[in-house]
Design a protein around this motif. Sequence first.
Motif, PDB file in Angstrom:
ATOM      1  N   ARG A 136       5.285  18.414 -41.073  1.00 38.14           N
ATOM      2  CA  ARG A 136       4.718  18.057 -42.375  1.00 38.14           C
ATOM      3  C   ARG A 136       5.053  16.605 -42.722  1.00 38.14           C
ATOM      4  NH1 ARG A 136       6.684  21.910 -44.615  1.00 38.14           N
ATOM      5  NH2 ARG A 136       4.959  23.382 -44.357  1.00 38.14           N
ATOM      6  N   LYS A 137       6.288  16.207 -42.446  1.00 38.67           N
ATOM      7  CA  LYS A 137       6.686  14.829 -42.708  1.00 38.67           C
ATOM      8  C   LYS A 137       5.869  13.851 -41.860  1.00 38.67           C
ATOM      9  CE  LYS A 137      11.539  15.651 -44.019  1.00 38.67           C
ATOM     10  NZ  LYS A 137      12.957  15.436 -43.604  1.00 38.67           N
ATOM     11  N   MET A 138       5.672  14.194 -40.592  1.00 40.86           N
ATOM     12  CA  MET A 138       4.905  13.317 -39.716  1.00 40.86           C
ATOM     13  C   MET A 138       3.441  13.260 -40.141  1.00 40.86           C
ATOM     14  SD  MET A 138       4.689  11.127 -37.336  1.00 40.86           S
ATOM     15  CE  MET A 138       6.376  11.168 -36.685  1.00 40.86           C
ATOM     16  N   TYR A 139       2.898  14.383 -40.581  1.00 39.76           N
ATOM     17  CA  TYR A 139       1.495  14.389 -41.014  1.00 39.76           C
ATOM     18  C   TYR A 139       1.311  13.480 -42.233  1.00 39.76           C
ATOM     19  CZ  TYR A 139      -3.042  15.922 -42.659  1.00 39.76           C
ATOM     20  OH  TYR A 139      -4.351  15.931 -43.075  1.00 39.76           O
ATOM     21  N   VAL A 140       2.223  13.572 -43.209  1.00 40.15           N
ATOM     22  CA  VAL A 140       2.140  12.710 -44.394  1.00 40.15           C
ATOM     23  C   VAL A 140       2.283  11.247 -43.985  1.00 40.15           C
ATOM     24  CG1 VAL A 140       3.286  12.066 -46.557  1.00 40.15           C
ATOM     25  CG2 VAL A 140       2.972  14.488 -45.971  1.00 40.15           C
ATOM     26  N   PHE A 141       3.208  10.984 -43.069  1.00 40.15           N
ATOM     27  CA  PHE A 141       3.436   9.633 -42.559  1.00 40.15           C
ATOM     28  C   PHE A 141       2.156   9.069 -41.942  1.00 40.15           C
ATOM     29  CE2 PHE A 141       4.764   6.848 -39.017  1.00 40.15           C
ATOM     30  CZ  PHE A 141       5.636   5.981 -39.657  1.00 40.15           C
ATOM     31  N   HIS A 157       8.097   5.608 -34.591  1.00 35.94           N
ATOM     32  CA  HIS A 157       7.521   5.625 -35.935  1.00 35.94           C
ATOM     33  C   HIS A 157       7.763   4.306 -36.666  1.00 35.94           C
ATOM     34  CE1 HIS A 157      11.684   6.956 -36.619  1.00 35.94           C
ATOM     35  NE2 HIS A 157      11.556   6.512 -37.847  1.00 35.94           N
ATOM     36  N   LYS A 158       8.891   3.634 -36.361  1.00 34.99           N
ATOM     37  CA  LYS A 158       9.155   2.326 -36.963  1.00 34.99           C
ATOM     38  C   LYS A 158       8.171   1.286 -36.433  1.00 34.99           C
ATOM     39  CE  LYS A 158      12.867   3.414 -39.398  1.00 34.99           C
ATOM     40  NZ  LYS A 158      12.819   3.431 -40.886  1.00 34.99           N
ATOM     41  N   GLN A 164      -2.009   7.987 -31.966  1.00 38.65           N
ATOM     42  CA  GLN A 164      -2.399   8.993 -30.980  1.00 38.65           C
ATOM     43  C   GLN A 164      -1.174   9.620 -30.315  1.00 38.65           C
ATOM     44  OE1 GLN A 164      -5.176   7.207 -28.232  1.00 38.65           O
ATOM     45  NE2 GLN A 164      -6.473   6.431 -29.876  1.00 38.65           N
ATOM     46  N   SER A 165      -0.212   8.773 -29.959  1.00 37.62           N
ATOM     47  CA  SER A 165       0.989   9.249 -29.290  1.00 37.62           C
ATOM     48  C   SER A 165       1.789  10.202 -30.180  1.00 37.62           C
ATOM     49  CB  SER A 165       1.861   8.056 -28.883  1.00 37.62           C
ATOM     50  OG  SER A 165       3.120   8.491 -28.416  1.00 37.62           O
ATOM     51  N   LEU A 166       2.033   9.799 -31.431  1.00 39.95           N
ATOM     52  CA  LEU A 166       2.823  10.631 -32.349  1.00 39.95           C
ATOM     53  C   LEU A 166       2.119  11.951 -32.649  1.00 39.95           C
ATOM     54  CD1 LEU A 166       4.036   7.819 -34.774  1.00 39.95           C
ATOM     55  CD2 LEU A 166       5.488   9.171 -33.236  1.00 39.95           C
ATOM     56  N   THR A 167       0.806  11.923 -32.778  1.00 42.32           N
ATOM     57  CA  THR A 167       0.053  13.148 -33.040  1.00 42.32           C
ATOM     58  C   THR A 167       0.220  14.144 -31.898  1.00 42.32           C
ATOM     59  OG1 THR A 167      -1.591  11.927 -34.347  1.00 42.32           O
ATOM     60  CG2 THR A 167      -2.217  14.115 -33.550  1.00 42.32           C
ATOM     61  N   LEU A 168       0.091  13.668 -30.662  1.00 43.15           N
ATOM     62  CA  LEU A 168       0.190  14.560 -29.506  1.00 43.15           C
ATOM     63  C   LEU A 168       1.616  15.060 -29.284  1.00 43.15           C
ATOM     64  CD1 LEU A 168      -2.188  12.857 -26.911  1.00 43.15           C
ATOM     65  CD2 LEU A 168      -2.696  14.651 -28.571  1.00 43.15           C
ATOM     66  N   GLN A 169       2.615  14.268 -29.704  1.00 42.62           N
ATOM     67  CA  GLN A 169       4.009  14.690 -29.533  1.00 42.62           C
ATOM     68  C   GLN A 169       4.430  15.733 -30.572  1.00 42.62           C
ATOM     69  OE1 GLN A 169       7.051  11.534 -28.878  1.00 42.62           O
ATOM     70  NE2 GLN A 169       5.291  10.159 -28.804  1.00 42.62           N
ATOM     71  N   TYR A 170       3.978  15.552 -31.815  1.00 40.52           N
ATOM     72  CA  TYR A 170       4.516  16.363 -32.914  1.00 40.52           C
ATOM     73  C   TYR A 170       3.725  17.634 -33.189  1.00 40.52           C
ATOM     74  CZ  TYR A 170       8.212  13.190 -34.316  1.00 40.52           C
ATOM     75  OH  TYR A 170       9.368  12.456 -34.332  1.00 40.52           O
ATOM     76  N   PRO A 173      10.309  10.298 -40.367  1.00 42.67           N
ATOM     77  CA  PRO A 173       9.696  11.596 -40.087  1.00 42.67           C
ATOM     78  C   PRO A 173      10.009  12.108 -38.680  1.00 42.67           C
ATOM     79  CG  PRO A 173       8.101   9.877 -39.705  1.00 42.67           C
ATOM     80  CD  PRO A 173       9.384   9.188 -40.111  1.00 42.67           C
ATOM     81  N   SER A 174      10.934  11.442 -38.004  1.00 44.47           N
ATOM     82  CA  SER A 174      11.191  11.756 -36.594  1.00 44.47           C
ATOM     83  C   SER A 174      11.903  13.097 -36.436  1.00 44.47           C
ATOM     84  CB  SER A 174      12.023  10.650 -35.941  1.00 44.47           C
ATOM     85  OG  SER A 174      13.273  10.517 -36.592  1.00 44.47           O
ATOM     86  N   ASP A 175      11.678  13.707 -35.299  1.00 45.20           N
ATOM     87  CA  ASP A 175      12.324  14.973 -34.935  1.00 45.20           C
ATOM     88  C   ASP A 175      13.212  14.712 -33.723  1.00 45.20           C
ATOM     89  OD1 ASP A 175      13.084  17.482 -34.130  1.00 45.20           O
ATOM     90  OD2 ASP A 175      11.104  18.384 -34.281  1.00 45.20           O
ATOM     91  N   LYS A 176      14.516  14.828 -33.921  1.00 45.59           N
ATOM     92  CA  LYS A 176      15.471  14.493 -32.846  1.00 45.59           C
ATOM     93  C   LYS A 176      15.401  15.484 -31.681  1.00 45.59           C
ATOM     94  CE  LYS A 176      17.129  11.257 -35.558  1.00 45.59           C
ATOM     95  NZ  LYS A 176      16.300  11.509 -36.751  1.00 45.59           N
TER      96      LYS A 176
END
Length: 376
Positions: free
Chosen positions: A6-11, A72-73, A117-123, A183-186
């Motif tokens: 959810r955090k990544m989607y808002v980001f 994300h930065k 594109q990268s963040l979408t496919l990862q998260y 919004p990162s997921d460790k």
Amino acid sequence: MSDSQRKMYVFLFVLTVVTTLGFQGWRTLLNNFAVEIVQINGQQMGILQSVREVPGFLALLVIYLLFLFKEHKLAALSVIVLGVGISLTGFFPSFYGLIFCTILMSFGFHYYETLNQSLTLQYFDLKQAPLVMGRLKGISSLVNIITGGFVFLLAFWLNYKQIFLVLGMLTIVGGVWAILQDPSDKNLPPQHKKMILRSKYWLFYVLTLLAGARRQIFIAFAVFLLVKKFHYSIFEISVLFVINNIINYYASPLLGKAINKFGERKILSLEYFSLIFIFCVYAFSNNKWIIGGMYILDHIFFNFAIAIRSFFQKIADPKDIAPSMAVGFTINHIVAVIIPALGGMLWMYDYKIPFIGGAVLSFISLCFVQLIRVKQ
């Protein structure tokens, strides 16, 4: 969605909105600013458009920037760079000043697109990713329409320099907001920070290259055909633009659902089979309204490219996603500096040739798409 998703989607949602606002506003103003203020000629405009694609070709550098920044930065910084390039445009009213600002703006835009594109496919998982990509495409279409109206209203009170500055600053504000978010997921697999070229991804590379070629034919020659041969007015082009974005606002989210239901092979087969027909109509029809209809259909199919990325997600090692998106963006832009120039020369001989070439490329793509084999 989980909390991290959810955090990544808002980001991504916020950055997509401000990126679309800035880039669409820049595109809306560019031609008038270049002609009325900078007074560039046709050859210089061609050079400027080629220069604009160079950062997309250099998207591979994203891989090495990940040594310095978290992904994300870097996405947020890219949006800030985009905003700075737009903000400065009005302050450098010369050909070389325009080239400098365009390169700066384009680096920000293309690097954000790669990282998006990268963040979408990862998260997001195999079912969620097409839906998220479709929703973000739909939001971009809505923002495109709003931006056109926003720029139109600003033009009553502000000059070019001030409008570019307003658009750029709004984009920068979005980037600064994103810099302050985490919004990162460790728990996600760390991404490889080197160029990845694997033989098992060969079909993704081929489809990406062919999609890039089709994209350039559409961008370089579709509107040019409408204006040059069929004498579409600015008003008529604007109406087509609004219709396209209204349709895509509703259609893009449905595209993600269709990918999940029918699979990438069927969706991409529909795209390329239809494009063979569309390009042939471009080449041989003399009906102004039929050609306008083809332009709308062409624009709808433009978004089907998300199926290529969701196909890659299903065959990829999770650690390969970020570098592979950078490689894919570079491959997609290899033809960006070739197709417009080559197609322009062929157009001078016969305007039909670039569109016949588009039909041939679509047929080749249709053949390769049949090789897609993934579990749904």
